[in-house]
Design a protein around this motif. Structure first.
Motif, mmCIF file in Angstrom:
data_model
loop_
_atom_site.group_PDB
_atom_site.id
_atom_site.type_symbol
_atom_site.label_atom_id
_atom_site.label_comp_id
_atom_site.label_asym_id
_atom_site.label_seq_id
_atom_site.Cartn_x
_atom_site.Cartn_y
_atom_site.Cartn_z
ATOM 1 N N ILE A 294 -3.048 -5.898 -8.157
ATOM 2 C CA ILE A 294 -1.793 -5.502 -8.802
ATOM 3 C C ILE A 294 -0.754 -6.602 -8.652
ATOM 4 C CG2 ILE A 294 0.157 -3.900 -8.667
ATOM 5 C CD1 ILE A 294 -1.972 -1.724 -7.905
ATOM 6 N N ASN A 295 -0.625 -7.173 -7.453
ATOM 7 C CA ASN A 295 0.359 -8.237 -7.242
ATOM 8 C C ASN A 295 0.027 -9.479 -8.060
ATOM 9 O OD1 ASN A 295 2.328 -6.984 -5.629
ATOM 10 N ND2 ASN A 295 1.087 -7.261 -3.801
ATOM 11 N N ASN A 296 -1.256 -9.789 -8.219
ATOM 12 C CA ASN A 296 -1.654 -10.906 -9.092
ATOM 13 C C ASN A 296 -1.222 -10.632 -10.524
ATOM 14 O OD1 ASN A 296 -2.805 -12.636 -7.234
ATOM 15 N ND2 ASN A 296 -4.867 -11.819 -7.495
ATOM 16 N N PHE A 297 -1.457 -9.405 -10.978
ATOM 17 C CA PHE A 297 -1.046 -9.019 -12.331
ATOM 18 C C PHE A 297 0.465 -9.170 -12.487
ATOM 19 C CE2 PHE A 297 0.778 -5.858 -15.134
ATOM 20 C CZ PHE A 297 0.117 -6.112 -16.331
ATOM 21 N N LEU A 298 1.215 -8.655 -11.533
ATOM 22 C CA LEU A 298 2.667 -8.711 -11.614
ATOM 23 C C LEU A 298 3.164 -10.153 -11.612
ATOM 24 C CD1 LEU A 298 3.627 -5.789 -9.190
ATOM 25 C CD2 LEU A 298 3.734 -5.778 -11.695
ATOM 26 N N ALA A 299 2.547 -11.011 -10.814
ATOM 27 C CA ALA A 299 2.959 -12.417 -10.741
ATOM 28 C C ALA A 299 2.721 -13.138 -12.073
ATOM 29 C CB ALA A 299 2.212 -13.119 -9.613
ATOM 30 N N GLN A 300 1.624 -12.783 -12.736
ATOM 31 C CA GLN A 300 1.287 -13.444 -14.007
ATOM 32 C C GLN A 300 2.115 -12.939 -15.165
ATOM 33 O OE1 GLN A 300 -2.910 -12.875 -14.575
ATOM 34 N NE2 GLN A 300 -3.445 -14.057 -12.767
ATOM 35 N N ASN A 301 2.707 -11.757 -15.019
ATOM 36 C CA ASN A 301 3.389 -11.133 -16.147
ATOM 37 C C ASN A 301 4.910 -11.067 -15.962
ATOM 38 O OD1 ASN A 301 1.198 -10.297 -18.011
ATOM 39 N ND2 ASN A 301 0.458 -9.426 -16.105
ATOM 40 N N LYS B 288 0.821 -1.201 0.000
ATOM 41 C CA LYS B 288 0.000 0.000 0.000
ATOM 42 C C LYS B 288 0.861 1.260 0.000
ATOM 43 C CE LYS B 288 -2.512 -1.288 3.608
ATOM 44 N NZ LYS B 288 -3.584 -1.318 4.625
ATOM 45 N N ASP B 289 2.111 1.155 0.438
ATOM 46 C CA ASP B 289 3.004 2.309 0.515
ATOM 47 C C ASP B 289 3.795 2.551 -0.772
ATOM 48 O OD1 ASP B 289 2.294 2.890 3.187
ATOM 49 O OD2 ASP B 289 3.657 1.340 3.906
ATOM 50 N N THR B 290 3.637 1.688 -1.755
ATOM 51 C CA THR B 290 4.336 1.868 -3.026
ATOM 52 C C THR B 290 3.766 3.087 -3.738
ATOM 53 O OG1 THR B 290 4.665 -0.523 -3.233
ATOM 54 C CG2 THR B 290 4.910 0.785 -5.249
ATOM 55 N N MET B 291 4.655 3.954 -4.208
ATOM 56 C CA MET B 291 4.236 5.146 -4.944
ATOM 57 C C MET B 291 3.775 4.750 -6.347
ATOM 58 S SD MET B 291 4.710 7.680 -2.980
ATOM 59 C CE MET B 291 5.752 8.967 -2.376
ATOM 60 N N ILE B 292 2.774 5.442 -6.848
ATOM 61 C CA ILE B 292 2.245 5.162 -8.182
ATOM 62 C C ILE B 292 3.358 5.286 -9.234
ATOM 63 C CG2 ILE B 292 0.628 5.896 -9.975
ATOM 64 C CD1 ILE B 292 -0.716 4.479 -7.565
ATOM 65 N N GLY B 293 4.194 6.305 -9.104
ATOM 66 C CA GLY B 293 5.301 6.471 -10.049
ATOM 67 C C GLY B 293 6.233 5.275 -10.051
ATOM 68 N N ASP B 294 6.544 4.741 -8.857
ATOM 69 C CA ASP B 294 7.398 3.560 -8.755
ATOM 70 C C ASP B 294 6.700 2.332 -9.326
ATOM 71 O OD1 ASP B 294 9.374 5.088 -7.538
ATOM 72 O OD2 ASP B 294 8.729 4.547 -5.502
ATOM 73 N N LEU B 295 5.405 2.226 -9.064
ATOM 74 C CA LEU B 295 4.626 1.097 -9.580
ATOM 75 C C LEU B 295 4.675 1.067 -11.107
ATOM 76 C CD1 LEU B 295 2.571 -1.209 -9.429
ATOM 77 C CD2 LEU B 295 0.780 0.534 -9.178
ATOM 78 N N LEU B 296 4.506 2.213 -11.728
ATOM 79 C CA LEU B 296 4.529 2.269 -13.184
ATOM 80 C C LEU B 296 5.911 1.957 -13.744
ATOM 81 C CD1 LEU B 296 2.191 5.328 -13.710
ATOM 82 C CD2 LEU B 296 1.672 2.927 -14.191
ATOM 83 N N LYS B 297 6.964 2.240 -12.971
ATOM 84 C CA LYS B 297 8.317 1.875 -13.392
ATOM 85 C C LYS B 297 8.525 0.362 -13.288
ATOM 86 C CE LYS B 297 10.429 6.250 -12.116
ATOM 87 N NZ LYS B 297 11.235 6.931 -11.100
ATOM 88 N N ILE B 298 7.899 -0.261 -12.296
ATOM 89 C CA ILE B 298 7.999 -1.713 -12.133
ATOM 90 C C ILE B 298 7.367 -2.401 -13.345
ATOM 91 C CG2 ILE B 298 7.182 -3.703 -10.794
ATOM 92 C CD1 ILE B 298 7.399 -1.845 -8.284
ATOM 93 N N ASP B 299 6.159 -1.942 -13.712
ATOM 94 C CA ASP B 299 5.472 -2.521 -14.869
ATOM 95 C C ASP B 299 4.376 -1.560 -15.319
ATOM 96 O OD1 ASP B 299 3.948 -3.980 -16.729
ATOM 97 O OD2 ASP B 299 4.311 -5.870 -15.693
ATOM 98 N N ALA B 300 4.611 -0.883 -16.412
ATOM 99 C CA ALA B 300 3.630 0.072 -16.938
ATOM 100 C C ALA B 300 2.334 -0.623 -17.349
ATOM 101 C CB ALA B 300 4.217 0.833 -18.114
ATOM 102 N N GLY B 301 2.368 -1.933 -17.443
ATOM 103 C CA GLY B 301 1.177 -2.697 -17.791
ATOM 104 C C GLY B 301 0.079 -2.640 -16.746
ATOM 105 N N VAL B 302 0.373 -2.121 -15.562
ATOM 106 C CA VAL B 302 -0.660 -1.980 -14.532
ATOM 107 C C VAL B 302 -1.553 -0.773 -14.792
ATOM 108 C CG1 VAL B 302 0.721 -3.126 -12.758
ATOM 109 C CG2 VAL B 302 0.727 -0.643 -12.901
ATOM 110 N N ALA B 303 -1.193 0.054 -15.750
ATOM 111 C CA ALA B 303 -1.972 1.266 -16.041
ATOM 112 C C ALA B 303 -3.461 0.979 -16.250
ATOM 113 C CB ALA B 303 -1.373 2.015 -17.221
ATOM 114 N N PRO B 304 -3.846 -0.051 -17.006
ATOM 115 C CA PRO B 304 -5.283 -0.310 -17.165
ATOM 116 C C PRO B 304 -6.002 -0.624 -15.847
ATOM 117 C CG PRO B 304 -4.050 -1.423 -18.881
ATOM 118 C CD PRO B 304 -3.039 -0.891 -17.894
ATOM 119 N N ILE B 305 -5.299 -1.235 -14.901
ATOM 120 C CA ILE B 305 -5.904 -1.501 -13.592
ATOM 121 C C ILE B 305 -6.201 -0.174 -12.912
ATOM 122 C CG2 ILE B 305 -5.517 -2.451 -11.277
ATOM 123 C CD1 ILE B 305 -3.747 -4.611 -12.648
#
Length: 68
Positions: free
Chosen positions: A60-67, A6-23
């Motif tokens: 988000i973590n489910n998405f990241l695990a699958q991708n 929950k403490d992850t910044m949106i900017g950092d999240l998008l750097k991890i995987d920009a594919g989360v944008a649709p979520i």
């Protein structure tokens, strides 16, 4: 495997995987490129958009695990 909290910044999240944008767009977060959204945590973004942050982190973590 990348995981976020929950403490992850949106900017950092998008750097991890920009594919989360649709979520994020799906919860109404349409200005992902604006500076204020980049500095929000997942928890703050969820609160602003009336979404349960634990559910959003799990999705988000489910998405990241699958991708990886």
């Amino acid at each position: 495997m990348a995981q976020v909290t929950k403490d992850t910044m949106i900017g950092d999240l998008l750097k991890i995987d920009a594919g989360v944008a649709p979520i994020l767009m799906g919860i109404g977060m349409h200005c992902l490129g604006c500076p204020s959204s980049q500095m929000e945590t997942i928890e703050e973004a969820a609160m602003v958009h009336g979404i349960d942050s634990d559910q959003l982190v799990a999705e988000i973590n489910n998405f990241l695990a699958q991708n990886q």
